[in-house]
Design a protein around this motif. Structure first.
Motif, PDB file in Angstrom:
ATOM      1  N   ASP A 402       0.835  -1.219   0.000  1.00  0.00           N
ATOM      2  CA  ASP A 402       0.000   0.000   0.000  1.00  0.00           C
ATOM      3  C   ASP A 402       0.863   1.261   0.000  1.00  0.00           C
ATOM      4  O   ASP A 402       0.520   2.257   0.664  1.00  0.00           O
ATOM      5  CB  ASP A 402      -0.928   0.032   1.232  1.00  0.00           C
ATOM      6  N   GLU A 458       0.116  -1.890  -8.150  1.00  0.00           N
ATOM      7  CA  GLU A 458      -1.170  -2.585  -7.905  1.00  0.00           C
ATOM      8  C   GLU A 458      -2.298  -1.837  -8.606  1.00  0.00           C
ATOM      9  O   GLU A 458      -2.194  -0.644  -8.872  1.00  0.00           O
ATOM     10  CB  GLU A 458      -1.500  -2.562  -6.410  1.00  0.00           C
ATOM     11  N   GLU A 461      -5.510  -1.624 -14.390  1.00  0.00           N
ATOM     12  CA  GLU A 461      -6.787  -2.057 -14.982  1.00  0.00           C
ATOM     13  C   GLU A 461      -6.896  -1.761 -16.465  1.00  0.00           C
ATOM     14  O   GLU A 461      -7.740  -2.359 -17.152  1.00  0.00           O
ATOM     15  CB  GLU A 461      -7.951  -1.357 -14.266  1.00  0.00           C
TER      16      GLU A 461
HETATM   17  N1  LIG Z   1      -3.495  -8.790   6.697  1.00  0.00           N
HETATM   18  C1  LIG Z   1      -4.153  -9.301   5.669  1.00  0.00           C
HETATM   19  N2  LIG Z   1      -4.838  -8.483   4.830  1.00  0.00           N
HETATM   20  C2  LIG Z   1      -5.482  -9.026   3.803  1.00  0.00           C
HETATM   21  C3  LIG Z   1      -5.509 -10.405   3.566  1.00  0.00           C
HETATM   22  N3  LIG Z   1      -6.266 -10.623   2.448  1.00  0.00           N
HETATM   23  C4  LIG Z   1      -6.711  -9.439   2.030  1.00  0.00           C
HETATM   24  N4  LIG Z   1      -6.241  -8.479   2.837  1.00  0.00           N
HETATM   25  C5  LIG Z   1      -6.444  -7.049   2.749  1.00  0.00           C
HETATM   26  O1  LIG Z   1      -7.776  -6.757   2.562  1.00  0.00           O
HETATM   27  C6  LIG Z   1      -7.922  -5.629   1.745  1.00  0.00           C
HETATM   28  C7  LIG Z   1      -8.857  -5.948   0.587  1.00  0.00           C
HETATM   29  O2  LIG Z   1      -8.319  -7.017  -0.146  1.00  0.00           O
HETATM   30  P1  LIG Z   1      -8.974  -7.481  -1.489  1.00  0.00           P
HETATM   31  O3  LIG Z   1     -10.415  -7.213  -1.495  1.00  0.00           O
HETATM   32  O4  LIG Z   1      -8.476  -8.847  -1.701  1.00  0.00           O
HETATM   33  O5  LIG Z   1      -8.358  -6.498  -2.494  1.00  0.00           O
HETATM   34  C8  LIG Z   1      -7.107  -6.779  -3.078  1.00  0.00           C
HETATM   35  C9  LIG Z   1      -7.256  -6.909  -4.585  1.00  0.00           C
HETATM   36  O6  LIG Z   1      -8.408  -7.620  -4.921  1.00  0.00           O
HETATM   37  C10 LIG Z   1      -7.392  -5.478  -4.962  1.00  0.00           C
HETATM   38  N5  LIG Z   1      -7.012  -5.266  -6.332  1.00  0.00           N
HETATM   39  C11 LIG Z   1      -5.959  -5.814  -7.010  1.00  0.00           C
HETATM   40  N6  LIG Z   1      -5.975  -5.377  -8.270  1.00  0.00           N
HETATM   41  C12 LIG Z   1      -7.010  -4.537  -8.412  1.00  0.00           C
HETATM   42  C13 LIG Z   1      -7.520  -3.745  -9.486  1.00  0.00           C
HETATM   43  O7  LIG Z   1      -7.009  -3.753 -10.629  1.00  0.00           O
HETATM   44  N7  LIG Z   1      -8.601  -2.952  -9.248  1.00  0.00           N
HETATM   45  C14 LIG Z   1      -9.192  -2.958  -7.999  1.00  0.00           C
HETATM   46  N8  LIG Z   1     -10.255  -2.136  -7.828  1.00  0.00           N
HETATM   47  N9  LIG Z   1      -8.717  -3.675  -6.975  1.00  0.00           N
HETATM   48  C15 LIG Z   1      -7.649  -4.452  -7.189  1.00  0.00           C
HETATM   49  O8  LIG Z   1      -6.450  -4.808  -4.151  1.00  0.00           O
HETATM   50  C16 LIG Z   1      -6.274  -5.535  -2.937  1.00  0.00           C
HETATM   51  C17 LIG Z   1      -4.848  -5.885  -2.819  1.00  0.00           C
HETATM   52  O9  LIG Z   1      -4.524  -5.625  -1.556  1.00  0.00           O
HETATM   53  P2  LIG Z   1      -3.016  -5.314  -1.064  1.00  0.00           P
HETATM   54  O10 LIG Z   1      -2.090  -5.603  -2.160  1.00  0.00           O
HETATM   55  O11 LIG Z   1      -2.853  -6.223   0.094  1.00  0.00           O
HETATM   56  O12 LIG Z   1      -3.065  -3.892  -0.645  1.00  0.00           O
HETATM   57  C18 LIG Z   1      -6.543  -5.264   1.238  1.00  0.00           C
HETATM   58  O13 LIG Z   1      -6.048  -4.190   1.962  1.00  0.00           O
HETATM   59  C19 LIG Z   1      -5.736  -6.493   1.532  1.00  0.00           C
HETATM   60  O14 LIG Z   1      -4.410  -6.160   1.880  1.00  0.00           O
HETATM   61  C20 LIG Z   1      -4.774 -11.233   4.447  1.00  0.00           C
HETATM   62  O15 LIG Z   1      -4.734 -12.443   4.304  1.00  0.00           O
HETATM   63  N10 LIG Z   1      -4.112 -10.644   5.487  1.00  0.00           N
END
Ligand SMILES: Nc1nc2c(ncn2[C@@H]2O[C@H](COP(=O)(O)O[C@H]3[C@@H](O)[C@H](n4cnc5c(=O)[nH]c(N)nc54)O[C@@H]3COP(=O)(O)O)[C@@H](O)[C@H]2O)c(=O)[nH]1
Length: 494
Positions: A402, A458, A461
């Protein structure tokens, strides 16, 4: 009104209702018991008084044979003997023509003065009589064909009986006129009268439904105690099991135990070849009904409550089971990223957990990456630095997740040993042909290059974002453009 307040009110009202019902039942029980006891006592009292009067009647029967004889010295001596042989009788007298003419007592004047006035009643109490001064007497009059016999008993015997039975229950003895005069009013005021079938006597007692508190407690304490215990049990059962709606925490904790939270995988690709560099493991809660619950709905609570640690361990165990066979023929080492909170990293057994995880894969085939969250306050930076170094020494990469969303990320970047930064999708969202956010992204990428840190972007899209970021020599892409997070059976690796 909140659900919690309603729950408190229902619980308290139910517990109090049970207690009140118990108290009413106890009160009813005590009253019934008290009435039964009073009734028994009244009958016993009546029986005892009747026995005394039977004795008076028997004595009169014995003396009745002398009624036809004139009142000679001999007759009087016989009367005296009869009196002496009867335990409770004080006197026998023969009555005729409104006058007592013969008696076991020698002073006929005294007898006439004391008793003659009561001769109209078959049973009477004679007070202040001169025959036995200071002691009231009960006088029974028995009629025979030859005349009337009067037998007298000391009221002391009756008093003794009344005293014996009255210790617990207050009883009154009513004699002849008393009953006639007071019967109706006594009944109206809550008194019960039990009349004798043999003699004009009755016993009365108070039977209204007012039990003094001491009786309520002394006779009803067991059921009062049971009612109190029952009301507590009802309250506790209602609170814990019936009105209980499990909190999200409890549900989450159970879901972790039951294995309802499973790993999904989002591929991370090389920016030049689009070949899969690795995956980020993301938690998904699959409810028993099959609904997929987003981590945004439970990860914040899991992180605050500490449940995130057992949750992450479960995810690692599951990934260790299902991912290895998926990796055959993949570019190696394959990057497997988990989101770890810093408290988990700093647990003494964390390194062993990582080693155990890596051992699930053929040697050298994966590179475990610890994605640490920039939103966490890195309070004890020096301690964390040491932990991260240890992880790196054990071939675990550190990614700062993040990136750009926190406050002091630039400080941390220089203070901590970071291998990869993951630029948050918030920056990339704003990256379009007509946006001005390019400068910020350019700056962050340049800074990372200068620090020799790899960059994952990250939230990629669009084609435009891919083209732009490629030109900026970003290392890896992660985003819906390539793949959304998917379960293992849908994971396609390029
Ligand atoms: N400590 C932990 N945190 C976790 C774990 N699993 C998930 N998380 C955290 O939850 C937040 C939401 O996660 P999620 O809904 O899975 O979202 C992830 C991706 O789906 C999303 N993403 C990725 N690519 C795109 C995109 O092109 N567009 C869009 N709108 N969303 C996208 O981003 C999230 C990736 O999260 P991160 O890389 O971790 O920031 C999120 O904060 C997760 O971190 C867990 O097991 N443990």
């Amino acid at each position: 009104m909140t659900h919690y307040k309603a729950k408190i009110i229902i619980t308290v009202i139910s517990a109090i209702s049970v207690l009140i019902c118990g108290m009413i039942l106890t009160w009813y029980q005590v009253i019934s018991l008290e009435q039964r006891r009073s009734m028994q006592t009244a009958y016993k009292t009546l029986n005892s008084v009747e026995t005394l009067l039977d004795e008076a009647k028997n004595t009169a029967d014995q003396a009745s044979v002398l009624l036809s004889e004139p009142c000679s010295m001999q007759v009087r001596t016989k009367l005296e003997r009869i009196v002496i042989s009867a335990r409770h009788i004080r006197l026998i007298a023969f009555y005729k023509g409104r006058k007592i003419y013969c008696s076991s007592f020698s002073d006929m004047d005294a007898i006439n003065k004391s008793y003659a006035g009561f001769i109209n009643s078959s049973l009477a109490i004679v007070k202040n009589n001169t025959v036995s001064p200071g002691i009231d007497a009960i006088v029974l009059q028995t009629q025979y064909p030859q005349g009337i016999i009067v037998t007298s008993l000391s009221t002391a015997w009756i008093s003794e009986i009344m005293h014996f039975f009255n210790a617990q229950h207050h009883m009154d003895l009513l004699i002849d006129n008393d009953i006639k005069s007071s019967g109706a009013s006594l009944l109206e005021t809550g008194y019960v009268i039990i009349k004798s079938k043999k003699y004009p006597i009755a016993v009365s007692f108070y039977s209204a439904f007012n039990i003094f508190s001491y009786k309520f407690i002394t006779d009803g304490w067991v059921s009062l105690l049971l009612s109190a215990i029952l009301s507590i049990i009802v309250g506790v059962l209602l609170w814990r099991y019936i009105l209980h709606s499990p909190s999200l925490y409890e549900n989450l904790s159970k879901a972790i135990d039951r294995g309802e939270i499973i790993p999904w995988y989002q591929p991370i690709v090389h920016s030049n070849s689009y070949g899969t560099y690795g995956v980020e493991v993301l938690a998904r809660w699959i409810s028993p009904s099959g609904e997929v619950i987003s981590p945004e709905n439970f990860i914040p609570l899991a992180e605050q409550s500490g449940l995130i640690i057992p949750l992450t361990k479960k995810l690692m165990a599951q990934v260790g089971k299902e991912l290895p066979e998926k990796l055959e023929g993949q570019l190696q080492p394959f990057h497997v990223g988990f989101n770890f909170i810093t408290a988990h990293l700093q647990e003494p057994e964390f390194l062993d957990e990582c080693r155990a995880f890596i051992k699930k894969f053929p040697p050298g085939t994966i590179r475990l990456t610890a994605e640490i969250l920039e939103r966490e306050p890195f309070e004890r930076v020096s301690q964390l630095k040491e932990t991260l170094r240890q992880l790196q020494e054990n071939h675990i990469d550190i990614a700062l997740d993040d990136f750009g969303t926190g406050h002091s990320n630039l400080n941390y970047l220089s203070a901590l040993p970071i291998d990869i930064i993951k630029i948050d999708k918030l920056f990339i969202n704003g990256l379009s042909p007509d946006s001005g956010s390019q400068k910020i992204i350019d700056y962050v990428i340049e800074m990372a290059k200068t620090l020799n840190i790899k960059v994952v972007v990250e939230g990629v899209e669009t084609q435009f974002q891919v083209e732009y970021l490629k030109k900026k020599r970003v290392d890896y892409f992660q985003g819906y453009y390539f793949s959304k997070p998917v379960p293992i059976n849908k994971l396609t690796l390029r």
